[in-house]
Scaffold this motif. Structure first.
Motif, short mmCIF file in Angstrom:
data_model
loop_
_atom_site.label_atom_id
_atom_site.label_comp_id
_atom_site.label_asym_id
_atom_site.label_seq_id
_atom_site.Cartn_x
_atom_site.Cartn_y
_atom_site.Cartn_z
N HIS A 210 -8.30 -1.25 -4.71
CA HIS A 210 -8.80 -0.04 -4.03
C HIS A 210 -9.80 0.70 -4.91
CE1 HIS A 210 -6.39 -0.05 -0.47
NE2 HIS A 210 -5.24 0.05 -1.09
N GLU B 258 -7.77 -1.97 2.64
CA GLU B 258 -6.61 -2.80 2.34
C GLU B 258 -7.02 -4.25 2.13
OE1 GLU B 258 -4.06 -1.46 1.45
OE2 GLU B 258 -4.46 0.53 2.26
N HIS C 34 -2.99 -4.31 -6.76
CA HIS C 34 -3.46 -3.94 -5.42
C HIS C 34 -4.25 -2.63 -5.47
CE1 HIS C 34 -3.01 -3.35 -0.98
NE2 HIS C 34 -3.02 -2.09 -1.34
N GLU C 35 -3.67 -1.63 -6.12
CA GLU C 35 -4.33 -0.32 -6.19
C GLU C 35 -5.64 -0.41 -6.97
OE1 GLU C 35 -3.20 1.71 -4.20
OE2 GLU C 35 -1.13 1.05 -3.93
N ILE D 208 0.82 -1.16 0.00
CA ILE D 208 0.00 0.00 0.00
C ILE D 208 0.84 1.19 0.00
CG2 ILE D 208 -1.66 1.27 1.24
CD1 ILE D 208 -1.46 -1.88 0.57
ZN LIG Z 1 -3.47 -0.30 -0.28
#
Ligand SMILES: [Zn+2]
Length: 704
Positions: A501, A527, A497-498, A3
């Protein structure tokens, strides 16, 4: 775990900036209340009950009391107060509904546009668009929403909300939240926005310290080709520039697949990390490709090789002088700024309290309990023994980042880089692929297109981050780092990962029933949902298909990662307590205290497994310096991620279940989790799963 810094800065900005008022629980102290207030309030009660009927008495009493608690002499005399209450109290349900609906619509636009201004002003700082000039830093530090709270009390819009909607405490929300209607939740969140009166000057100061510390961290690169070993060799290739701590740690993880050469690199990175924490790192090597750093001797000379585009700065002085505790001075700056908000937060009078009770809405004692359950678990030495067996050597301290439980280390970093660079040569290529990524994760074509249409990909200056929008007109932003030769594997892993989000951000804004409830309960949930995506990064490249064996490895990987980051979080928590206990500390004193805390936690929970004592690696995380006590969100995130993953497995596919959860909105963590999975937040799910995976792995390991 990947993150990014900026995700957090945004969150810190939200918590501490424009929405500061979002998170408070109760009105300020009553000492400043005008003397006529009591009598005026009683008169209004009589008058308005006579006008609207007995049914409104309780609601009216509460509203008038809430207004009275915040009313200062400067807000007006008795006549102004009485007239305000008389004309703004919603005496019937229809007026109350209208008022609620209008506020909800207006605040969505307000937050959305403020977010757009903030994003635009951070463009040069956040995106890969050439050098940052000194004034750009001022621009990036500007917070257009810093005065909102003041403005809204001044023009009395805040008082209108306070008069008509109920304040709630964390206690109320924990005790009664599970029986509330969605509208009640939305009203509670509406009132919370205005339940604190922090001066704009304080909010600005906090924003400035966030920006300064963020800048310090964002420029903390180590040029790896310039690290020399005792033979004068360069173990790392040219041009490799690693941002501390993310890229350093991720390089260390990647080196597991490179045998003896990898082991030397890992030891080298470990030394670099320790020097950063200890502040024995020569200052001149930070973000500087023009010097060579002899690591064993800890000395610096002008570089004999050139692997950067920038020229040697004229008059660059080369010395081995250590970084003068700038790391701890920066941390201290964030503490001193945060502390200024304390007097205006009577129900959460420290940043620590605000962080747990108001930000996470999980009490600190409960968080500490969950983390300690993990780091002191009897499963730790068993997993450690398994790792030693797999590595074929005793554990080294850096093995807190062991990642061999993942299928991924069967590929070298270079192979992965190659595959990723071909697929994603530019940010545009990634943008184009988003609908396909989503359908591969079993979102329907229609949902995938809708979501993809609300995400814009930009080239990041740092390693990547996600930035959501608060209004439905504006897209969420995915910032990713793409080099001249295309995206590399690390960048891709972060980008996935982003993207997780962003998908959560889009769903929880567009599909939630009340925009006042947009988002998730706290950042740990953000997260957790991002991890669901990240875990599928290799599958999305067509490299592995999940089977029972890889799921078992995944659990062990999760457990080991949680064990590592729980210690880091415990350090962060103790350091903040130390700063509060020593508000006049110097940076050098803070350094010593931090080292003491890091060593104690290491010696208690890690040394029994790793053997060496007094290791300082747990102090390397950049978040500790610039993210205002954010780190506990990671281990909580792992626990939550595990609960969510389990649920997604039960459901059989990611897309629809992810969507169902993401639109539950910003209720308390336990209410959210009960709705999503049937149980409240806790460590039990992870520990049970680990126990099971471990038993299987031990049996297999014994057979070999
Ligand atoms: Zn993150």
């Amino acid at each position: 775990m990947n993150i990014m810094l900026k995700t957090m800065l945004v969150i810190v900005g939200v918590v501490l900036g424009g929405h500061a008022v979002l998170l408070a629980q109760q009105p300020a102290k009553k000492s400043g209340q005008p003397v006529w207030m009591k009598e005026a309030s009683a008169g209004l009660e009589k008058e308005l009950v006579a006008r609207y009927g007995e049914g409104i008495r309780t609601r009216l009493q509460r509203g008038v009391r809430q207004v009275a608690d915040f009313w200062r002499a400067g807000d007006g005399d008795r006549k102004v107060f009485e007239e305000f209450v008389r004309s703004n109290f919603a005496g019937d349900q229809e007026t109350l509904d209208t008022m609620f609906g209008r506020f909800e619509a207006l605040l969505e636009k307000l937050d959305g546009h403020m977010g757009e201004i903030g994003r635009t002003f951070r463009t040069q700082a956040d995106l890969d668009l050439g050098p940052i000039l000194p004034f750009d830093e001022i621009v990036a530090g500007y917070d257009a929403s810093a005065h909102l709270s003041d403005d809204f009390f001044e023009n009395k819009l805040a008082f209108v909300v306070v008069l008509n909607f109920p304040f709630t405490t964390l206690e109320d929300r924990l005790a009664n939240g599970s029986t509330w209607t969605r509208r009640q939740w939305a009203e509670a969140r509406l009132a919370q926005r205005f339940s604190r009166r922090v001066p704009a000057s304080v909010n600005l100061e906090i924003a400035r310290s966030a920006s300064e510390s963020g800048q310090y961290i964002a420029e903390y690169n180590i040029w790896m080709h310039h690290l020399l070993n005792e033979k004068g060799e360069r173990p790392f290739p040219p041009k490799l520039r690693l941002l501390s701590h993310w890229n350093l740690r991720d390089e260390l993880k990647a080196d597991y697949s490179e045998g003896a050469a990898g082991f030397e690199k890992q030891k080298t990175i470990q030394t670099v990390m320790q020097r950063i924490v200890l502040q024995t790192i020569p200052e001149v090597v930070i973000n500087n490709p023009h010097v060579d750093w002899n690591l064993p001797a800890n000395t610096v000379i002008p570089s004999s090789v050139m692997d950067a585009d920038s020229k040697v700065p004229a008059g660059m002085s080369v010395s081995s002088a250590r970084e003068p505790d700038t790391r701890y001075k920066t941390l201290l700056g964030t503490f001193l700024a945060s502390r200024k908000a304390d007097p205006y937060s009577p129900t959460a009078p420290t940043h620590i309290a605000r962080s747990f009770n108001e930000g996470r809405e999980i009490p600190e004692t409960r968080v500490r309990e969950m983390l300690e359950q993990v780091v002191s678990s009897p499963l730790v030495p068993r997993v450690a023994a398994l790792i030693e067996k797999r590595l074929g050597r005793p554990l080294e301290p850096f093995d807190i980042w062991y990642n061999g439980f993942r299928q991924r280390s069967t590929y070298t970093e270079a192979q992965l880089d190659d595959i990723v660079a071909k697929r994603y040569p530019t940010p545009e290529a990634f943008q184009k692929e988003i609908p396909n990524i989503l359908t591969q994760l079993s979102f329907t074509k229609e949902r995938a297109d809708f979501i993809a249409n609300h995400i814009m990909v930009d080239p990041a200056r740092g390693s990547g981050h996600a930035m959501g929008s608060s209004m439905r007109e504006a897209p969420a932003r995915l910032r990713t780092r793409v080099g001249k030769t295309g995206m590399n594997y690390k960048g891709y892993n972060i980008a996935i990962h982003e993207l997780g989000h962003n998908v959560e951000q889009v769903i929880s804004l567009h599909e939630v029933d009340h925009t006042l409830l947009q988002g998730v309960p706290n950042t740990a949930f953000t997260e957790a949902l991002a991890f669901v995506f990240q875990e599928n990064d290799l599958r999305l490249l067509g490299l592995t298909t999940p089977d029972a064996r890889s799921e078992e490895l995944q659990v062990l990987n999760d457990f080991w990662g949680t064990y590592e980051i729980a210690g880091v979080a415990l350090v962060d928590m103790s350091v903040w307590h130390w700063m509060y206990d020593h508000p006049n500390a110097t940076p050098a004193q803070l350094r010593e205290a931090t080292l003491g805390i890091v060593k104690e936690i290491w010696n208690t929970y890690y040394a029994p497994v790793f053997k060496p004592k007094d290791v300082v690696l747990l102090g390397i995380y950049s978040h500790m310096i610039d993210s205002f006590l954010y780190l506990p969100d990671y281990p909580i995130g792992h626990l939550i991620a595990h609960q969510i993953n389990e649920q997604i497995h039960k459901a059989g596919s990611i897309g629809p279940e992810f969507e169902r959860m993401a639109k539950l909105g910003r209720v308390t963590p336990d209410v959210w989790m009960k709705n999503a999975t049937g149980s409240p937040v806790g460590s039990e799910a992870l520990l049970h799963a680990t126990e099971k995976a471990l038993a299987q792995a031990e049996a297999e390991s014994g057979k070999r």
